[in-house]
Design a protein around this motif. Structure first.
Motif, PDB file in Angstrom:
ATOM      1  N   PRO A   1      -3.985   4.969   0.427  1.00 21.09           N
ATOM      2  CA  PRO A   1      -3.169   6.138   0.092  1.00 21.09           C
ATOM      3  C   PRO A   1      -3.020   6.318  -1.421  1.00 21.09           C
ATOM      4  O   PRO A   1      -3.135   5.359  -2.193  1.00 21.09           O
ATOM      5  CB  PRO A   1      -1.819   5.804   0.727  1.00 21.09           C
ATOM      6  N   ALA A   2      -2.775   7.565  -1.793  1.00 15.87           N
ATOM      7  CA  ALA A   2      -2.455   7.848  -3.194  1.00 15.87           C
ATOM      8  C   ALA A   2      -1.006   7.414  -3.438  1.00 15.87           C
ATOM      9  O   ALA A   2      -0.098   7.831  -2.720  1.00 15.87           O
ATOM     10  CB  ALA A   2      -2.603   9.344  -3.464  1.00 15.87           C
ATOM     11  N   ILE A   3      -0.780   6.577  -4.430  1.00 15.50           N
ATOM     12  CA  ILE A   3       0.541   6.019  -4.687  1.00 15.50           C
ATOM     13  C   ILE A   3       0.961   6.357  -6.106  1.00 15.50           C
ATOM     14  O   ILE A   3       0.192   6.173  -7.061  1.00 15.50           O
ATOM     15  CB  ILE A   3       0.568   4.490  -4.488  1.00 15.50           C
TER      16      ILE A   3
ATOM     17  N   GLY B   1       5.292  -3.743  -3.522  1.00 16.19           N
ATOM     18  CA  GLY B   1       4.126  -3.863  -2.649  1.00 16.19           C
ATOM     19  C   GLY B   1       2.972  -2.980  -3.059  1.00 16.19           C
ATOM     20  O   GLY B   1       1.939  -2.962  -2.375  1.00 16.19           O
ATOM     21  N   ALA B   2       3.100  -2.229  -4.156  1.00 17.73           N
ATOM     22  CA  ALA B   2       2.023  -1.337  -4.571  1.00 17.73           C
ATOM     23  C   ALA B   2       0.756  -2.104  -4.923  1.00 17.73           C
ATOM     24  O   ALA B   2      -0.351  -1.559  -4.837  1.00 17.73           O
ATOM     25  CB  ALA B   2       2.477  -0.495  -5.766  1.00 17.73           C
ATOM     26  N   ASN B   3       0.890  -3.371  -5.303  1.00 18.32           N
ATOM     27  CA  ASN B   3      -0.286  -4.157  -5.674  1.00 18.32           C
ATOM     28  C   ASN B   3      -1.110  -4.596  -4.477  1.00 18.32           C
ATOM     29  O   ASN B   3      -2.205  -5.140  -4.642  1.00 18.32           O
ATOM     30  CB  ASN B   3       0.148  -5.393  -6.477  1.00 18.32           C
ATOM     31  N   HIS B   4      -0.615  -4.359  -3.260  1.00 17.06           N
ATOM     32  CA  HIS B   4      -1.357  -4.773  -2.064  1.00 17.06           C
ATOM     33  C   HIS B   4      -2.207  -3.645  -1.476  1.00 17.06           C
ATOM     34  O   HIS B   4      -2.863  -3.846  -0.452  1.00 17.06           O
ATOM     35  CB  HIS B   4      -0.398  -5.292  -0.998  1.00 17.06           C
ATOM     36  N   PHE B   5      -2.176  -2.475  -2.087  1.00 24.78           N
ATOM     37  CA  PHE B   5      -3.013  -1.370  -1.629  1.00 24.78           C
ATOM     38  C   PHE B   5      -4.323  -1.375  -2.415  1.00 24.78           C
ATOM     39  O   PHE B   5      -4.385  -1.891  -3.537  1.00 24.78           O
ATOM     40  CB  PHE B   5      -2.282  -0.044  -1.798  1.00 24.78           C
ATOM     41  N   PRO B   6      -5.379  -0.792  -1.846  1.00 24.05           N
ATOM     42  CA  PRO B   6      -6.696  -0.893  -2.501  1.00 24.05           C
ATOM     43  C   PRO B   6      -6.740  -0.323  -3.918  1.00 24.05           C
ATOM     44  O   PRO B   6      -7.289  -0.951  -4.822  1.00 24.05           O
ATOM     45  CB  PRO B   6      -7.622  -0.104  -1.558  1.00 24.05           C
ATOM     46  N   SER B   7      -6.177   0.870  -4.116  1.00 19.17           N
ATOM     47  CA  SER B   7      -6.251   1.503  -5.436  1.00 19.17           C
ATOM     48  C   SER B   7      -4.943   1.312  -6.190  1.00 19.17           C
ATOM     49  O   SER B   7      -3.870   1.323  -5.595  1.00 19.17           O
ATOM     50  CB  SER B   7      -6.539   2.999  -5.288  1.00 19.17           C
TER      51      SER B   7
ATOM     52  N   MET C   1       1.767   0.333   6.352  1.00 21.85           N
ATOM     53  CA  MET C   1       1.788   1.666   5.749  1.00 21.85           C
ATOM     54  C   MET C   1       0.395   2.142   5.328  1.00 21.85           C
ATOM     55  O   MET C   1       0.205   3.337   5.116  1.00 21.85           O
ATOM     56  CB  MET C   1       2.712   1.680   4.527  1.00 21.85           C
ATOM     57  N   ALA C   2      -0.557   1.239   5.207  1.00 20.20           N
ATOM     58  CA  ALA C   2      -1.861   1.618   4.659  1.00 20.20           C
ATOM     59  C   ALA C   2      -2.566   2.660   5.507  1.00 20.20           C
ATOM     60  O   ALA C   2      -3.217   3.566   4.974  1.00 20.20           O
ATOM     61  CB  ALA C   2      -2.746   0.376   4.499  1.00 20.20           C
TER      62      ALA C   2
END
Length: 992
Positions: free
Chosen positions: A254-256, A764-770, A725-726
């Motif tokens: 997702p775009a964060i 937790g933003a560091n656990h998403f791909p981008s 959430m991903a």
């Protein structure tokens, strides 16, 4: 007894000629029957009450507590204007004070005056005038029927209300309501009058059109209008927030946007602007999530700037909470059916709930439009009794399913633009949807399921995830599951049990009867009634306290018969957990004997591993037939598709979801936890989970344990948050005023990148791909001019006497408007007891969380309304108070809010601190200080003082305060003098 005879010939007092009594400046203002206003001491009032006719009062329970009198009962034997207000204006929250009630009834400040006792007759007149205006149409029938029933129950206001409604003109010669009118018993059955929802097709999936920054700014301008306060950075924030509404390019990525918006930026409207525009253009909902129910209501109020029309607002904005917050109509029906055998006070509470139930917007009992003082007046247990607090919902099998408040909100949310939820619900919904256990049968495959999220109060995401994804194998949890499966087990209770819920669905179907009976037999391995009393019986120095009752209020229990002591595998396991905790924890010094005790799971005491293996086998014998039962119930849906009616089909679907959520998932987690007994943590490795034992104990009951359990927490709870959430999230905005910890106020310092990396880890933003888009918007406030900050250097804050003296001195110096923050409930209560009388004498009423029997929303409403009041609170007040203006001009913090030094924090400090545990603790403390300071200034015209009562405060923590704030270290007396002078100068400047 005839209704007319009962109402008109009671000995209820005449409210029109009653004396009136209010607390006033440390004493009491009394309006006598002769019209004289007297100022009396508490002792004088207590003596006068014995010979006085029932007085007019406001909030009788609180007044009784101030007078040190026994609770007046529920409802009170006094003429409490709040009770009348609840009847005349249901679903209208109001601050429960003379001034608060006057403002709610439309009076102006100049008419309210000093709010002494002579104000109360005027408030009574306004209330009765408003009641008379409602006496028409169908409302008149409901008012008449409920008034008759209230008269039968002995409500003290019933004769006054009957006279106002002109009931003597409506009753038959026999003293009854005509048969053509609504009858008293029927008026309580509110489900007959509530609107039905009709099933509609699922909406199509939303489009993915992006929102440009220019569009967001234009929407914001439209929302604010011409007269709004211009906030620097708000339009920039709206522009930045559009990044969360960009189309997703890769599934699971997702775009964060990670956006820190300083206090006063106006971030709520800043993100509502692009979110509402995206929802409108793409025909889909944006879910806005915050940390607490109180903050949900604050956000909902902000959305009224966008949708001022009430009908449009209800269509476009929906507030969602967990089921346990709402009025359950099935529980309400059970209460109504048994009302005749209940005490009069419970019947009156039920009637008041019926009056509210027909007026409420969404049926929200806790934090909604039911006043927060309702439970104090009519019994908190009566509210819990009509809520779905035990997971008993039978969904489509309920006769009131199409009237259900929760089901209404679920269906309204499908068509809404903005759904305002809380972090816990969002995480639970996403997890349940992944596992096919959603509240809504269609949500798992719903093409319109939420895909865009705004997480406000983003600094609390880790805390919410920690609660959502932890597991607890405790006595209370296991006993609650046993009640859900086996029901009352011979005791008087409304717990229905699985057999009663499923009996007619499985009877005659051996494939279903067999696993059901096997599961019910295996459920006896869970703690039996009375388990808490047996837990430490052989070691206690005195008889243990009784186990808390299972049900209260509308569903009271009879005393439980003693149970035989059996070698129950869960109880054996719990007993050994307790033994290990008591053996490996220290008590003494200043630690309270009722504080929770914790110890590591490993190494195990003898026999604990074997007891865990036996329990795991017992739980497996329970979960397997339940799993089989679910599979065969699903099979029946297919096999009997041609003969099953829609109601039965709905019941089966609901029960399979409930079994998986309430029992199977919990049992699976417990079995997995027990496997940890055989796998002690490897040295020099980073575990994924932390396991520990905790003993919870009752206050002021030495060795009176309330619960013991094995707990499992994720070391980093944002990992499961990112995992759930991903997939559903295509875009997420995570925002807060305190995302980053700045170890220095220099923005270009070397730690800037580290601060952002820490913020990404906390959310937790560091656990998403981008990687997320980062943004920081500075506060528009001039803190150097608007604030002062002090550290008091001559107070020992470990002494409750010194601490109380400090708070008393500061609150008196500020003339009220003080928010006192505490890190421990015990110290809060100790300070309250010592300073409340003195503050009252000086006209500064003191309220306190964990002392006053009101929810936080109501306490904040009082604090906001009463400009010279003071309020004491803990974490919820530190993070959730929004009180602009002079009502909040002082924040006094009892000590540096260091993290609690428990086992969970120890492990996170070791493994997540980047090798610097000390800085890890300091970062947490700085962020909490920033949150506390943020309560002080909410708009450009505010002025305030922040005081920290901790002389040991390290200088390196002072970067928590905004740039321009000089923190001075002074003694208490000098601090109080400077505080008073600064606020006095501010007041003179405002007057000029």
């Amino acid at each position: 007894m005839d209704h007319l005879v009962f109402i008109m010939q009671t000995s209820f007092p005449s409210a029109y000629d009653a004396p009136a009594l209010v607390a006033y400046k440390g004493a009491y203002s009394l309006l006598t029957e002769d019209g004289e206003v007297l100022h009396l001491s508490a002792q004088d009032v207590r003596q006068n009450l014995q010979n006085m006719p029932c007085p007019l009062v406001i909030h009788a329970p609180a007044l009784a507590r101030r007078l040190d009198l026994p609770p007046p009962g529920q409802p009170a034997p006094w003429l409490d204007l709040l009770e009348l207000f609840a009847f005349v204006h249901p679903a209208t929250p109001v601050a429960p004070t003379p001034r608060g009630l006057a403002l709610a009834l439309g009076m102006q400040d100049e008419d309210i005056g000093a709010a002494e006792a002579d104000l109360l007759p005027r408030l009574l007149s306004l209330l009765l005038t408003n009641l008379a205006r409602q006496n028409n149409g169908t409302t008149a029938e409901h008012l008449a029927a409920l008034t008759v029933r209230l008269g039968q129950a002995g409500w003290i206001w019933s004769s006054t209300v009957a006279e106002t409604l002109g009931l003597h003109d409506k009753l038959t010669p026999q003293g009854r309501l005509p048969e053509t009118m609504l009858q008293p018993g029927d008026a309580l059955r509110i489900w007959r009058f509530l609107p039905k929802w009709e099933e509609t097709p699922l909406p199509p999936p939303p489009a993915s059109h992006p929102i440009s920054p220019v569009d967001a700014r234009e929407q914001l301008t439209k929302m604010l209008g011409e007269d709004a306060e211009i906030r620097a950075g708000q339009a920039d924030f709206a522009s930045v927030a559009t990044g969360a509404f960009e189309p997703r390019n890769v599934r699971g990525d997702p775009a964060i946007v990670l956006a820190e918006a300083g206090t006063g930026t106006g971030k709520t409207l800043g993100y509502i602007a692009p979110a509402s525009l995206w929802a409108e253009r793409n025909k889909g909902a944006v879910w806005v999530s915050t940390y607490t129910r109180h903050l949900q209501r604050q956000i909902e109020q902000e959305t009224r700037r966008l949708y001022p029309d009430q009908a449009t607002h209800r269509q476009r904005v929906v507030l969602r909470k967990g089921r346990e917050n709402y009025l359950c109509l099935l529980n309400m029906e059970e209460a109504v059916n048994t009302a005749a055998s209940r005490p009069a006070g419970i019947t009156i509470a039920l009637i008041m709930l019926a009056r509210w139930g027909l007026a409420t917007a969404d049926g929200d009992l806790f934090g909604g439009d039911l006043p927060g003082w309702f439970g104090d007046l009519f019994g908190q247990g009566n509210l819990i009794g009509v809520a779905d607090r035990r997971g008993e919902c039978i969904h489509g099998a309920c006769a009131h399913y199409q009237h259900c408040f929760v089901e209404h909100s679920i269906r309204r949310a499908r068509e809404a633009d903005l759904v305002i939820a809380n972090h816990a619900l969002v995480m639970a919904q996403a997890a349940y949807a992944q596992a096919g256990m959603s509240d809504d049968a269609d949500e798992t495959d719903d093409p319109s399921a939420p895909s865009r999220y705004v997480f406000d109060e983003g600094h609390h995401l880790a805390d919410a995830a920690d609660s959502a994804f932890s597991a607890e194998l405790s006595g209370l949890e296991a006993a609650e599951l046993r009640r859900w499966l086996l029901g009352a087990e011979g005791r008087r209770s409304r717990a229905r049990g699985l057999k009663r819920r499923l009996d007619d669905l499985v009877v005659g179907h051996p494939k279903l009867e067999t696993p059901l009976e096997a599961a019910l037999m295996a459920a006896t391995a869970l703690p039996a009634p009375g388990w808490s009393s047996r837990l430490g019986q052989e070691q206690a120095d005195e008889p243990p306290p009784p186990e808390p009752p299972e049900d209260i209020g509308l569903f009271p229990l009879e005393p439980e018969a003693p149970q035989p002591v059996l070698e129950n595998p869960t109880e054996v396991f719990l007993r050994l957990l307790r033994q290990q905790a008591l053996a490996r924890t220290q008590e003494g010094g200043k630690q309270h004997v009722y504080a929770a005790l914790e110890c590591d799971l490993h190494p195990l005491v003898p026999d604990l591993a074997e007891a865990g293996h036996l329990l795991a086998r017992a739980l497996t014998r329970l979960v397997e037939p339940l799993r089989t039962l679910v599979e065969r119930l699903h099979a029946r849906l297919e096999e009997d598709a041609e003969t099953l009616d829609s109601t039965t089909r709905g019941r089966i679907e609901a029960m399979t979801r409930a079994l998986r959520r309430r029992a199977i998932s919990r049992l699976d987690a417990w079995i997995a936890m027990l496997s940890a007994l055989d796998t002690p943590p490897e040295p020099d490795t980073t575990p994924s989970h932390v396991h520990f034992i905790r003993v919870e104990r009752r206050e002021k009951q030495r060795m009176g344990e309330q619960d013991v359990g094995l707990y499992r927490h994720w070391l980093d709870p944002t990992i499961p948050f990112a995992g759930i959430m991903a997939i559903p999230a295509q875009g997420m905005l995570i925002t807060s005023a305190t995302l980053r910890d700045q170890q220095t106020n220099e923005p270009d310092s070397d730690n800037a990148e580290q601060a952002w990396e820490a913020a990404e880890a906390r959310t937790g933003a560091n656990h998403f791909p981008s990687p997320p888009l980062r943004a920081s918007l500075a506060s528009p406030f001039d803190y150097a001019r608007q604030t002062r900050a002090y550290i008091v250097t001559d107070i020992d804050n470990s002494s409750i006497v010194d601490l109380a003296a400090a708070f008393r001195t500061l609150f008196l110096a500020s003339g009220g408007g003080g928010l006192g923050l505490f890190t421990a409930i015990s110290r809060l209560r100790g300070v309250y007891d010592r300073i409340a009388p003195t503050l009252e004498e000086n006209g500064l009423p003191l309220y306190a969380q964990h002392v006053d029997a009101m929810d936080n929303n109501t306490l904040v409403d009082i604090f906001r309304t009463e400009e010279h009041a003071c309020l004491l609170g803990t974490d919820a007040m530190r993070d959730g108070v929004d009180v602009p203006g002079n009502a909040l001009r002082l924040v006094a913090f009892e000590r540096v809010p260091w993290p609690r030094p428990d086992i969970l924090h120890r492990e996170r400090r070791i493994h997540l601190s980047g090798g610097d545990p000390k800085s890890f603790d300091e970062r947490i403390a700085r962020l909490r200080l920033r949150q506390a300071f943020g309560r002080l200034i909410r708009r450009q015209s505010d002025r305030g003082v922040f005081v920290l009562l901790d002389r040991r405060t390290p200088t390196r923590l002072l970067s928590a305060f905004p740039e321009g704030v000089e923190v001075r270290r002074l003694g208490l007396a000098d601090t109080a003098r400077e505080l008073a002078a600064f606020l006095a100068d501010t007041e003179r400047a405002d007057q000029n």
